[in-house]
Enzyme design. Structure first.
Site, PDB file in Angstrom:
ATOM      1  N   GLY A  67      35.520  47.598  24.586  1.00 42.01           N
ATOM      2  CA  GLY A  67      34.573  47.415  25.269  1.00 42.01           C
ATOM      3  C   GLY A  67      34.731  46.555  26.331  1.00 42.01           C
ATOM      4  N   LEU A 104      34.000  52.903  30.467  1.00 38.79           N
ATOM      5  CA  LEU A 104      32.895  53.087  29.877  1.00 38.79           C
ATOM      6  C   LEU A 104      32.453  52.315  28.752  1.00 38.79           C
ATOM      7  CD1 LEU A 104      33.608  57.208  29.683  1.00 38.79           C
ATOM      8  CD2 LEU A 104      32.475  55.552  31.374  1.00 38.79           C
ATOM      9  N   ASP A 110      44.335  45.266  18.189  1.00 40.77           N
ATOM     10  CA  ASP A 110      44.787  46.673  17.956  1.00 40.77           C
ATOM     11  C   ASP A 110      44.207  47.437  17.163  1.00 40.77           C
ATOM     12  OD1 ASP A 110      46.335  48.923  18.017  1.00 40.77           O
ATOM     13  OD2 ASP A 110      48.067  47.877  18.933  1.00 40.77           O
ATOM     14  N   TYR A 164      37.264  68.449  24.944  1.00 38.47           N
ATOM     15  CA  TYR A 164      37.905  69.462  24.385  1.00 38.47           C
ATOM     16  C   TYR A 164      38.194  69.197  22.690  1.00 38.47           C
ATOM     17  CZ  TYR A 164      40.896  65.470  25.690  1.00 38.47           C
ATOM     18  OH  TYR A 164      41.412  64.294  25.970  1.00 38.47           O
ATOM     19  N   PRO A 184      31.969  63.322  26.614  1.00 37.47           N
ATOM     20  CA  PRO A 184      31.536  63.094  28.017  1.00 37.47           C
ATOM     21  C   PRO A 184      32.503  63.953  29.003  1.00 37.47           C
ATOM     22  CG  PRO A 184      32.483  61.014  27.184  1.00 37.47           C
ATOM     23  CD  PRO A 184      32.530  61.888  26.456  1.00 37.47           C
ATOM     24  N   GLY A 185      32.017  64.272  30.195  1.00 38.67           N
ATOM     25  CA  GLY A 185      33.014  64.905  31.209  1.00 38.67           C
ATOM     26  C   GLY A 185      33.929  63.775  31.907  1.00 38.67           C
TER      27      GLY A 185
HETATM   28  C1  HXC Z   1      54.941  60.717  28.338  1.00 40.63           C
HETATM   29  C2  HXC Z   1      54.533  58.829  27.593  1.00 40.63           C
HETATM   30  C3  HXC Z   1      53.494  58.512  28.588  1.00 40.63           C
HETATM   31  C4  HXC Z   1      53.436  59.405  29.523  1.00 40.63           C
HETATM   32  C5  HXC Z   1      53.637  56.625  27.299  1.00 40.63           C
HETATM   33  N1  HXC Z   1      54.532  57.502  26.472  1.00 40.63           N
HETATM   34  N2  HXC Z   1      53.218  57.245  28.404  1.00 40.63           N
HETATM   35  N3  HXC Z   1      55.096  59.828  27.329  1.00 40.63           N
HETATM   36  N4  HXC Z   1      54.130  60.485  29.422  1.00 40.63           N
HETATM   37  N5  HXC Z   1      52.715  59.306  30.494  1.00 40.63           N
HETATM   38  C6  HXC Z   1      55.276  57.387  25.434  1.00 40.63           C
HETATM   39  C7  HXC Z   1      56.153  56.220  25.712  1.00 40.63           C
HETATM   40  O1  HXC Z   1      57.383  56.515  26.422  1.00 40.63           O
HETATM   41  C8  HXC Z   1      56.751  55.739  24.224  1.00 40.63           C
HETATM   42  O2  HXC Z   1      57.389  56.523  23.509  1.00 40.63           O
HETATM   43  C9  HXC Z   1      55.097  56.191  23.574  1.00 40.63           C
HETATM   44  O3  HXC Z   1      54.704  56.945  24.432  1.00 40.63           O
HETATM   45  C10 HXC Z   1      54.401  55.050  23.449  1.00 40.63           C
HETATM   46  O4  HXC Z   1      54.285  53.964  24.647  1.00 40.63           O
HETATM   47  P1  HXC Z   1      53.848  52.632  24.801  1.00 40.63           P
HETATM   48  O5  HXC Z   1      53.687  52.408  26.352  1.00 40.63           O
HETATM   49  O6  HXC Z   1      55.038  51.930  24.005  1.00 40.63           O
HETATM   50  O7  HXC Z   1      52.395  52.512  24.167  1.00 40.63           O
HETATM   51  P2  HXC Z   1      51.294  51.556  23.983  1.00 40.63           P
HETATM   52  O8  HXC Z   1      51.915  50.174  24.470  1.00 40.63           O
HETATM   53  O9  HXC Z   1      50.757  51.620  22.566  1.00 40.63           O
HETATM   54  O10 HXC Z   1      50.268  52.258  24.813  1.00 40.63           O
HETATM   55  C11 HXC Z   1      49.355  53.327  24.563  1.00 40.63           C
HETATM   56  C12 HXC Z   1      49.458  54.687  25.746  1.00 40.63           C
HETATM   57  C13 HXC Z   1      48.865  53.807  26.938  1.00 40.63           C
HETATM   58  C14 HXC Z   1      48.338  55.530  25.301  1.00 40.63           C
HETATM   59  C15 HXC Z   1      50.597  55.162  26.147  1.00 40.63           C
HETATM   60  O11 HXC Z   1      48.603  54.489  28.002  1.00 40.63           O
HETATM   61  C16 HXC Z   1      47.589  53.047  26.780  1.00 40.63           C
HETATM   62  O12 HXC Z   1      47.563  51.882  26.357  1.00 40.63           O
HETATM   63  N6  HXC Z   1      46.170  53.600  27.063  1.00 40.63           N
HETATM   64  C17 HXC Z   1      44.972  53.015  26.826  1.00 40.63           C
HETATM   65  C18 HXC Z   1      43.939  53.252  27.673  1.00 40.63           C
HETATM   66  C19 HXC Z   1      43.856  54.664  27.890  1.00 40.63           C
HETATM   67  O13 HXC Z   1      44.677  55.559  27.575  1.00 40.63           O
HETATM   68  N7  HXC Z   1      42.635  55.104  28.624  1.00 40.63           N
HETATM   69  C20 HXC Z   1      42.285  56.581  29.026  1.00 40.63           C
HETATM   70  C21 HXC Z   1      41.407  57.161  28.021  1.00 40.63           C
HETATM   71  S1  HXC Z   1      40.881  58.487  28.793  1.00 40.63           S
HETATM   72  P3  HXC Z   1      58.809  56.162  22.752  1.00 40.63           P
HETATM   73  O14 HXC Z   1      59.207  57.597  22.450  1.00 40.63           O
HETATM   74  O15 HXC Z   1      59.531  55.035  23.406  1.00 40.63           O
HETATM   75  O16 HXC Z   1      58.115  55.597  21.371  1.00 40.63           O
HETATM   76  C22 HXC Z   1      40.500  59.795  27.400  1.00 40.63           C
HETATM   77  C23 HXC Z   1      39.738  61.118  27.670  1.00 40.63           C
HETATM   78  C24 HXC Z   1      39.704  61.423  29.043  1.00 40.63           C
HETATM   79  O17 HXC Z   1      40.890  59.658  26.536  1.00 40.63           O
HETATM   80  C25 HXC Z   1      39.129  62.659  29.421  1.00 40.63           C
HETATM   81  C26 HXC Z   1      38.978  62.923  30.785  1.00 40.63           C
HETATM   82  C27 HXC Z   1      38.128  64.146  31.159  1.00 40.63           C
HETATM   83  P1  NAP Z   2      39.621  52.765  29.453  1.00 40.77           P
HETATM   84  O1  NAP Z   2      39.073  51.861  30.273  1.00 40.77           O
HETATM   85  O2  NAP Z   2      41.220  53.085  29.517  1.00 40.77           O
HETATM   86  O3  NAP Z   2      39.204  52.401  28.098  1.00 40.77           O
HETATM   87  C1  NAP Z   2      40.191  52.325  26.744  1.00 40.77           C
HETATM   88  C2  NAP Z   2      39.899  50.972  26.138  1.00 40.77           C
HETATM   89  O4  NAP Z   2      40.458  51.037  25.001  1.00 40.77           O
HETATM   90  C3  NAP Z   2      40.334  49.949  26.777  1.00 40.77           C
HETATM   91  O5  NAP Z   2      39.382  48.874  26.989  1.00 40.77           O
HETATM   92  C4  NAP Z   2      41.720  49.374  26.084  1.00 40.77           C
HETATM   93  O6  NAP Z   2      41.755  48.170  26.192  1.00 40.77           O
HETATM   94  C5  NAP Z   2      41.218  49.951  24.734  1.00 40.77           C
HETATM   95  N1  NAP Z   2      42.174  50.317  23.863  1.00 40.77           N
HETATM   96  C6  NAP Z   2      43.412  51.034  24.115  1.00 40.77           C
HETATM   97  N2  NAP Z   2      43.998  51.010  23.035  1.00 40.77           N
HETATM   98  C7  NAP Z   2      43.606  50.282  22.118  1.00 40.77           C
HETATM   99  C8  NAP Z   2      44.299  49.568  20.845  1.00 40.77           C
HETATM  100  N3  NAP Z   2      45.269  50.073  20.595  1.00 40.77           N
HETATM  101  N4  NAP Z   2      43.134  48.533  20.139  1.00 40.77           N
HETATM  102  C9  NAP Z   2      42.271  48.326  20.773  1.00 40.77           C
HETATM  103  N5  NAP Z   2      41.638  48.886  21.782  1.00 40.77           N
HETATM  104  C10 NAP Z   2      42.273  49.723  22.447  1.00 40.77           C
HETATM  105  O7  NAP Z   2      38.946  54.257  29.764  1.00 40.77           O
HETATM  106  P2  NAP Z   2      37.799  55.078  29.604  1.00 40.77           P
HETATM  107  O8  NAP Z   2      37.727  56.092  30.544  1.00 40.77           O
HETATM  108  O9  NAP Z   2      36.743  53.888  29.832  1.00 40.77           O
HETATM  109  O10 NAP Z   2      37.562  55.641  28.226  1.00 40.77           O
HETATM  110  C11 NAP Z   2      36.661  55.175  27.163  1.00 40.77           C
HETATM  111  C12 NAP Z   2      36.540  56.245  26.163  1.00 40.77           C
HETATM  112  O11 NAP Z   2      35.625  57.396  26.849  1.00 40.77           O
HETATM  113  C13 NAP Z   2      37.668  56.562  25.752  1.00 40.77           C
HETATM  114  O12 NAP Z   2      37.012  57.104  24.335  1.00 40.77           O
HETATM  115  C14 NAP Z   2      37.915  58.269  26.134  1.00 40.77           C
HETATM  116  O13 NAP Z   2      38.758  59.011  25.277  1.00 40.77           O
HETATM  117  C15 NAP Z   2      36.395  58.585  26.271  1.00 40.77           C
HETATM  118  N6  NAP Z   2      36.325  59.475  27.701  1.00 40.77           N
HETATM  119  C16 NAP Z   2      36.779  59.036  28.797  1.00 40.77           C
HETATM  120  C17 NAP Z   2      36.506  59.976  29.792  1.00 40.77           C
HETATM  121  C18 NAP Z   2      36.533  59.679  31.402  1.00 40.77           C
HETATM  122  O14 NAP Z   2      36.402  60.568  32.133  1.00 40.77           O
HETATM  123  N7  NAP Z   2      36.648  58.265  31.630  1.00 40.77           N
HETATM  124  C19 NAP Z   2      36.084  61.507  29.553  1.00 40.77           C
HETATM  125  C20 NAP Z   2      36.003  61.771  28.376  1.00 40.77           C
HETATM  126  C21 NAP Z   2      35.925  60.694  27.161  1.00 40.77           C
HETATM  127  P3  NAP Z   2      43.183  47.424  25.900  1.00 40.77           P
HETATM  128  O15 NAP Z   2      44.286  48.131  26.640  1.00 40.77           O
HETATM  129  O16 NAP Z   2      42.994  45.841  26.248  1.00 40.77           O
HETATM  130  O17 NAP Z   2      43.520  47.543  24.494  1.00 40.77           O
END
Ligand code: HXC
Ligand code: NAP
Length: 281
Positions: free
Chosen positions: A17, A21, A67, A148, A189-190
Site C-alpha cells: 500500500g 495503486l 515481506d 489475464y 484492472p487493465g
Molecule cells: C528475468 C528476472 C527478472 C526479469 C528478476 N528476475 N527480474 N528474470 N527477467 N526481468 C529473476 C532474478 O534474476 C532472480 O533469479 C529471481 O528473478 C528473483 O529476483 P530478485 O530480484 O532476487 O527478487 P526480489 O528482490 O524478490 O524481487 C521480486 C521481483 C521484482 C518480482 C523480481 O521485480 C519486484 O520486487 N517487484 C515488485 C513490484 C512489481 O513487480 N510491481 C509490478 C506489479 S504489476 P535467480 O535465478 O537469481 O533466483 C502486475 C500486473 C500488471 O502485477 C498488469 C499490467 C496490465
Molecule cells: P507497484 O507500485 O509495484 O505495487 C506493488 C507493491 O507491492 C509495492 O508497494 C511493493 O512494495 C509491494 N510488494 C512487492 N513485493 C512484496 C513483498 N514480497 N512483500 C510485501 N510487499 C511487496 O505496482 P502497481 O501497478 O501499483 O500494482 C498493484 C497491484 O495492481 C498488483 O497486484 C498488480 O498485479 C495489480 N495490477 C496492476 C496493473 C497496472 O497496470 N498498474 C494492472 C493490473 C493489475 P515493496 O517493493 O516496498 O515491497
C-alpha cells in the site's frame, strides 16, 4: 461519488500500500473514513507514504515492514495490527511481475513472482481469516488480480499462474467462508500507469503506446477509477456481492476475444469504402 463516511470505523489493510495503486486505494479509503494499515518490504517508502497520506487526509495510517512471502513475519504483522482491534477489510494488492520469455526464466524467477502473488496472498488471508473465524468477525477481502487471470498470458507466465491461483482462492473461500459473513471479491484492472508496473511490463515507449491503443476507449485506466470501484466493493453497500471477479479495463480483454475487433485499428476509411458492395445502377 460516495458519502464521506462510507468506510467510517473500518480498519483496512492494503498490502503493497505504499506505492502505485495500493497507495491510491488507501488514500480513497482514508478519505471515506477508514483507518489504514499498509505493508511492503521497504521501511522508508512506507514511512514516506504514511506521512504523505496523514497530511493529505488527517486520517490514521499505520505501517509494518513485511515481506508477504515470509509467513512468520506476516503473522507478527497481523498480531501487531490486531492490537488496535480486528481488521475489517483486507486488500491483497502486493505483487511482483516482469515480462520475459518463459524459457529464459530461472526457478528463482518463478518462485519470486509466485511467492509474492500467490503465497503472499495466502499468508495474509490466512492470518486474518483464522482470527475472523475465531472471533466471529464479519469482514471482507478484495484481491487485486489481472485481466489475464482466467485466460492466461504469454510473457508473464509466473504472474498468470499466480493470479489464476488467487482467483481460485477468491471464489473458493467466498463460498466456504460466506456463511461466516466473510466476503471475497477480485478486481482485474487493465493497464493503469504506475512506476512499478510500467517499468517492468511496458519498458519501451512503443509497447506503452501499443497498450494504450489496444484499449477500445483509447486510454489507460486511472487510479481514481480503481479506487472508487475498490471502495464500493469493500463497503457494506456491496454486502451481497461475493465471489465476483470484476474486470475494469475499458473493454481491452474483450477486444482480444473478437476475431475482427483488430480491424478497427487496421483499416482506413478508404479501405472500408472499397470493401462495400458497389451500388447497382
Ligand atoms: C528475468 C528476472 C527478472 C526479469 C528478476 N528476475 N527480474 N528474470 N527477467 N526481468 C529473476 C532474478 O534474476 C532472480 O533469479 C529471481 O528473478 C528473483 O529476483 P530478485 O530480484 O532476487 O527478487 P526480489 O528482490 O524478490 O524481487 C521480486 C521481483 C521484482 C518480482 C523480481 O521485480 C519486484 O520486487 N517487484 C515488485 C513490484 C512489481 O513487480 N510491481 C509490478 C506489479 S504489476 P535467480 O535465478 O537469481 O533466483 C502486475 C500486473 C500488471 O502485477 C498488469 C499490467 C496490465
Ligand atoms: P507497484 O507500485 O509495484 O505495487 C506493488 C507493491 O507491492 C509495492 O508497494 C511493493 O512494495 C509491494 N510488494 C512487492 N513485493 C512484496 C513483498 N514480497 N512483500 C510485501 N510487499 C511487496 O505496482 P502497481 O501497478 O501499483 O500494482 C498493484 C497491484 O495492481 C498488483 O497486484 C498488480 O498485479 C495489480 N495490477 C496492476 C496493473 C497496472 O497496470 N498498474 C494492472 C493490473 C493489475 P515493496 O517493493 O516496498 O515491497
Amino acid at each position: 461519488m460516495f458519502q464521506n463516511n462510507l468506510l467510517a470505523g473500518k480498519r483496512v489493510l492494503v498490502t503493497g500500500g505504499a506505492t502505485g495503486l495500493g497507495k491510491s486505494m488507501g488514500k480513497r479509503f482514508l478519505e471515506l473514513g477508514a483507518s489504514l494499515y499498509i505493508c511492503g518490504r521497504r521501511k522508508e517508502v512506507l514511512a514516506e507514504t504514511a506521512a504523505e497520506l496523514r497530511q493529505a487526509t488527517s486520517g490514521t495510517v499505520k505501517t509494518f515492514a513485511c515481506d508477504v512471502r515470509d509467513a512468520a513475519r506476516v503473522e507478527a504483522m497481523i498480531e501487531t495490527f490486531w492490537q488496535d482491534g480486528p481488521l475489517d477489510i483486507l486488500v491483497n494488492n502486493a505483487a511482483g511481475n516482469f515480462i520475459a520469455r518463459t524459457e529464459d526464466l530461472s526457478t528463482g524467477a518463478f518462485e519470486a513472482v509466485i511467492g509474492i502473488v500467490l503465497m503472499g496472498t495466502i499468508n495474509v488471508t490466512m492470518a486474518c481469516g483464522r482470527r475472523w473465524l475465531k472471533e466471529k468477525h464479519h469482514a471482507n477481502v478484495l484481491n487485486i488480480s489481472t485481466t489475464y487471470a482466467e485466460l492466461g498470458s504469454g510473457y508473464v507466465v509466473p504472474s498468470a499462474i499466480a493470479k489464476a491461483g488467487v482467483l481460485a482462492m477468491t471464489r473458493s473461500l467466498a463460498v466456504e467462508w460466506g456463511k461466516h459473513s466473510i466476503r471475497f471479491n477480485a478486481i482485474g484492472p487493465g493497464a493503469i500507469p504506475t512506476e512499478g508496473a510500467f517499468s517492468r511490463l511496458l519498458p519501451v515507449k512503443e509497447l506503452e503506446e501499443q497498450a494504450r491503443k489496444h484499449s477500445p476507449v483509447g486510454r489507460f485506466g486511472t487510479h481514481e477509477e480503481l479506487a472508487d470501484l475498490a471502495a464500493f466493493l469493500v463497503s457494506d453497500h456491496a454486502g451481497y456481492i461475493n465471489g465476483e471477479f470484476i474486470i475494469m479495463d475499458g473493454g481491452a480483454l474483450l477486444k482480444g476475444a473478437g476475431s475482427f475487433n483488430q480491424f478497427g485499428d487496421m483499416l482506413t476509411d478508404e479501405q472500408w469504402q472499397a470493401i462495400r458492395p458497389k451500388k447497382k445502377s
